[in-house]
Design an enzyme around this catalytic site. Structure first.
Site, short mmCIF file in Angstrom:
data_model
loop_
_atom_site.label_atom_id
_atom_site.label_comp_id
_atom_site.label_asym_id
_atom_site.label_seq_id
_atom_site.Cartn_x
_atom_site.Cartn_y
_atom_site.Cartn_z
NE ARG A 25 -22.23 -19.13 13.57
CZ ARG A 25 -23.43 -18.85 13.35
NH1 ARG A 25 -23.84 -19.54 12.28
NH2 ARG A 25 -24.29 -18.53 14.04
CE LYS A 48 0.98 -17.48 15.31
NZ LYS A 48 2.25 -17.00 16.02
CD GLU A 58 9.78 -12.40 9.88
OE1 GLU A 58 10.19 -13.36 10.44
OE2 GLU A 58 9.10 -11.62 10.41
CE LYS A 117 4.51 -19.49 9.62
NZ LYS A 117 4.16 -18.28 9.79
CD GLU A 145 3.07 -19.00 19.00
OE1 GLU A 145 2.94 -18.59 17.91
OE2 GLU A 145 3.45 -18.04 19.73
NE ARG A 176 2.31 -20.54 13.95
CZ ARG A 176 1.39 -20.51 13.28
NH1 ARG A 176 0.52 -21.58 13.12
NH2 ARG A 176 1.37 -19.62 12.46
CG ASN A 184 6.69 -15.84 17.58
OD1 ASN A 184 5.93 -14.83 16.58
ND2 ASN A 184 5.69 -16.26 18.29
CG HIS A 242 8.94 -11.99 15.64
ND1 HIS A 242 9.81 -12.74 15.02
CD2 HIS A 242 7.78 -11.85 14.74
CE1 HIS A 242 9.81 -12.86 13.73
NE2 HIS A 242 8.60 -12.27 13.53
CG HIS A 261 5.93 -7.82 17.88
ND1 HIS A 261 5.35 -9.08 18.47
CD2 HIS A 261 5.97 -7.86 16.68
CE1 HIS A 261 5.01 -9.85 17.29
NE2 HIS A 261 5.51 -8.94 16.14
CG HIS A 270 7.13 -7.39 11.12
ND1 HIS A 270 6.73 -7.52 12.32
CD2 HIS A 270 7.26 -8.57 10.64
CE1 HIS A 270 6.83 -8.71 12.76
NE2 HIS A 270 6.97 -9.60 11.92
P1 NAD Z 1 3.18 -4.85 3.73
O1 NAD Z 1 1.80 -5.74 3.66
O2 NAD Z 1 2.54 -3.45 4.33
O3 NAD Z 1 3.68 -4.64 2.44
C1 NAD Z 1 4.72 -3.85 2.29
C2 NAD Z 1 4.65 -2.80 0.99
O4 NAD Z 1 5.08 -3.42 -0.09
C3 NAD Z 1 3.64 -2.31 1.07
O5 NAD Z 1 3.43 -0.89 0.60
C4 NAD Z 1 2.77 -2.91 -0.20
O6 NAD Z 1 1.88 -2.14 -0.96
C5 NAD Z 1 3.81 -3.19 -1.23
N1 NAD Z 1 3.71 -4.24 -2.09
C6 NAD Z 1 3.47 -5.57 -1.70
N2 NAD Z 1 3.76 -6.28 -2.75
C7 NAD Z 1 4.39 -5.55 -3.66
C8 NAD Z 1 4.95 -5.96 -5.03
N3 NAD Z 1 4.92 -7.05 -5.25
N4 NAD Z 1 5.58 -4.97 -5.74
C9 NAD Z 1 5.67 -3.55 -5.00
N5 NAD Z 1 5.16 -3.09 -3.93
C10 NAD Z 1 4.62 -4.02 -3.08
O7 NAD Z 1 4.29 -5.60 4.71
P2 NAD Z 1 4.96 -7.02 4.71
O8 NAD Z 1 6.17 -6.77 4.98
O9 NAD Z 1 4.41 -7.76 3.51
O10 NAD Z 1 3.85 -7.55 6.04
C11 NAD Z 1 4.05 -7.05 7.18
C12 NAD Z 1 2.71 -7.67 8.08
O11 NAD Z 1 2.90 -9.11 8.11
C13 NAD Z 1 2.72 -7.08 9.62
O12 NAD Z 1 1.43 -6.64 9.91
C14 NAD Z 1 3.15 -8.18 10.41
O13 NAD Z 1 2.63 -8.39 11.62
C15 NAD Z 1 2.52 -9.53 9.51
N6 NAD Z 1 3.14 -11.09 9.72
C16 NAD Z 1 2.07 -11.86 9.93
C17 NAD Z 1 2.43 -13.10 9.83
C18 NAD Z 1 1.54 -14.17 10.10
O14 NAD Z 1 1.99 -15.45 10.54
N7 NAD Z 1 0.45 -14.00 9.82
C19 NAD Z 1 4.09 -13.38 10.12
C20 NAD Z 1 4.84 -12.35 9.74
C21 NAD Z 1 4.12 -10.93 9.40
N1 GLY Z 2 5.24 -15.70 12.31
C1 GLY Z 2 4.90 -16.38 13.41
C2 GLY Z 2 4.16 -17.49 13.11
O1 GLY Z 2 3.36 -17.90 12.15
O2 GLY Z 2 4.03 -18.44 14.07
#
Ligand code: NAD
Ligand code: GLY
Length: 367
Positions: free
Chosen positions: A123, A145, A187, A229, A239, A243, A247, A250, A254, A267
């Site tokens: 939990r 999120k 971003e 942020k 949101e 908030r 997006n 997005h 998406h 992304h």
């Molecule tokens: P990712 O996590 O896939 O990382 C990108 C690549 O970089 C991977 O291959 C990873 O192994 C590599 N990597 C990571 N750190 C590294 C480093 N320091 N040196 C070398 N390689 C490295 O992609 P991302 O762009 O970080 O994240 C995308 C994800 O984030 C999506 O799933 C998206 O939906 C999510 N997201 C979430 C939120 C949220 O608010 N929670 C906001 C925006 C995006």
């Molecule tokens: N990346 C969108 C949010 O955190 O709300």
């Protein structure tokens, strides 16, 4: 050697937490002492990140803490319920209890999955975000999120669950592949467009420093992005209104990701194209001066990001955008901008203008 870190706070009452931003934070003894409640930690990472940063993270844990770590597969394809279930099995098999701290070490994929596991294991247990991509430092690690994807759509299964702290070590960005760096810059540009015209102007002047991984420029961009942020999340954690501006781009993005099978575009790249589409629609509908739409597109292009969508059918885009979490009562709600530095959600955009934007291709934001 570590520079003096910038400390920000996401002020959410009893769920408040710090964002520590600096170079060389990982490896500092005592870094995580106040955020690990017991003597167990469970680190979620992947092989690429483990090889570079796990040892430094381990040396920042209190010496009394016994840390397990596990690697999940690399990439969006592993942000799934299967990965979530496997992590749960490991936690249970490892005898982790409610005082375990779960630590996400990696990009947004790792942070989103590890966060959802932390939100639901027994939990909810303490969660620490250690982002290592620019996108994760400026966006996904902040705001609570957490999610995994479903075959019908991104992030359809998840929870709002705030971390205990975010350790944003910009030193980790030195090993990031250039394409991933640019995806994160998308971003960063978003924050300037939706919230802060002065930051947008700063990016116009300093973009090449960011692309060259200049430490001061990166530290400023990460701190400003996290400041924006945090301000938005503090105003609307769940949101219900404001908030949604985070997006921007997005809903288009998406849909592009989904229609290209989550393989063609990162992304951040999809968001980059989506922002150009949102700027185009904003000006086509008469809300944003065409010159400002052009400036948004030009900055995104200068970052080396795509600004033209891959060939996708407009009807398929409209149908896929209809799956967006912002759709309410069948009405598509989009984030549009009326000036650089300002954005709002609307469900009033005319379908004809949306369709023209979807079909504009290279003519997006053109004179
Ligand atoms: P990712 O996590 O896939 O990382 C990108 C690549 O970089 C991977 O291959 C990873 O192994 C590599 N990597 C990571 N750190 C590294 C480093 N320091 N040196 C070398 N390689 C490295 O992609 P991302 O762009 O970080 O994240 C995308 C994800 O984030 C999506 O799933 C998206 O939906 C999510 N997201 C979430 C939120 C949220 O608010 N929670 C906001 C925006 C995006
Ligand atoms: N990346 C969108 C949010 O955190 O709300």
């Amino acid at each position: 050697m570590a520079d003096a870190p910038t400390n920000l706070v996401v002020d959410l009452g009893e769920r408040s937490y710090p964002i520590r931003i600096g170079r060389g934070l990982l490896g500092s003894p005592g870094l995580l002492d106040e955020y690990v409640p017991g003597n167990q930690a469970f680190i979620v990472t992947n092989e690429a990140v483990r090889d570079r940063y796990l040892d430094a993270l381990l040396s920042s844990l209190p010496p009394s803490v016994i840390a397990d770590f596990t690697c999940i597969g690399d990439g969006e394809a592993f942000k799934t319920l299967d990965t979530y279930a496997a992590l749960m099995e490991q936690l249970i098999a490892g005898g982790h209890n409610r005082t375990t701290a779960i630590i996400g070490l990696g990009g947004g994929v790792i942070g989103d999955v590890a966060g959802f596991v932390a939100a639901t294991y027994q939990r909810g247990v303490a969660f620490i975000q250690v982002p290592t991509t620019l996108l994760a430092l400026v966006d996904s690690s902040v705001g609570g999120k957490t999610a995994v994807n479903h075959s019908r759509g991104k992030n359809l299964i998840g929870a709002f669950y705030q971390p205990r702290c975010v350790i944003a070590d910009i030193g980790t960005l030195q090993t990031l592949p250039p394409r991933e760096l640019k995806a994160g810059i998308a971003e960063v540009i978003k924050y300037g467009v939706i919230y802060d015209a002065a930051f947008f102007d700063w990016l116009g002047i300093n973009l090449e420093h960011l692309l060259a991984l200049d430490a001061d420029a990166l530290a400023h961009a990460v701190a400003e992005s996290c400041r924006i942020k945090a301000a938005v999340v503090q105003a609307d954690e769940r949101e219900t209104g404001l908030r949604a501006i985070l997006n921007f781009g997005h809903t288009f993005g998406h849909a592009l990701e989904a229609l290209t099978g989550y393989e063609q575009l990162l992304h951040g790249e999809a968001v980059a194209i989506g922002m150009v589409m949102a700027a185009d629609l904003s000006s086509r509908w008469g809300k944003l001066p065409r010159g400002d739409a052009r400036r948004i597109k030009d900055l995104i292009a200068r970052a080396g990001l795509p600004v033209t969508p891959p060939p996708v059918d407009a009807d398929a885009m409209l149908e896929t955008m209809g799956m967006d979490k912002k759709v309410v009562d069948g009405r598509l709600r989009l984030i549009l901008t009326d000036a650089i530095g300002s954005a709002a959600m609307t469900d009033q955009a005319p379908e004809g203008a949306i369709r023209t934007t979807l079909e504009a291709g290279e003519a997006l934001c053109a004179e």
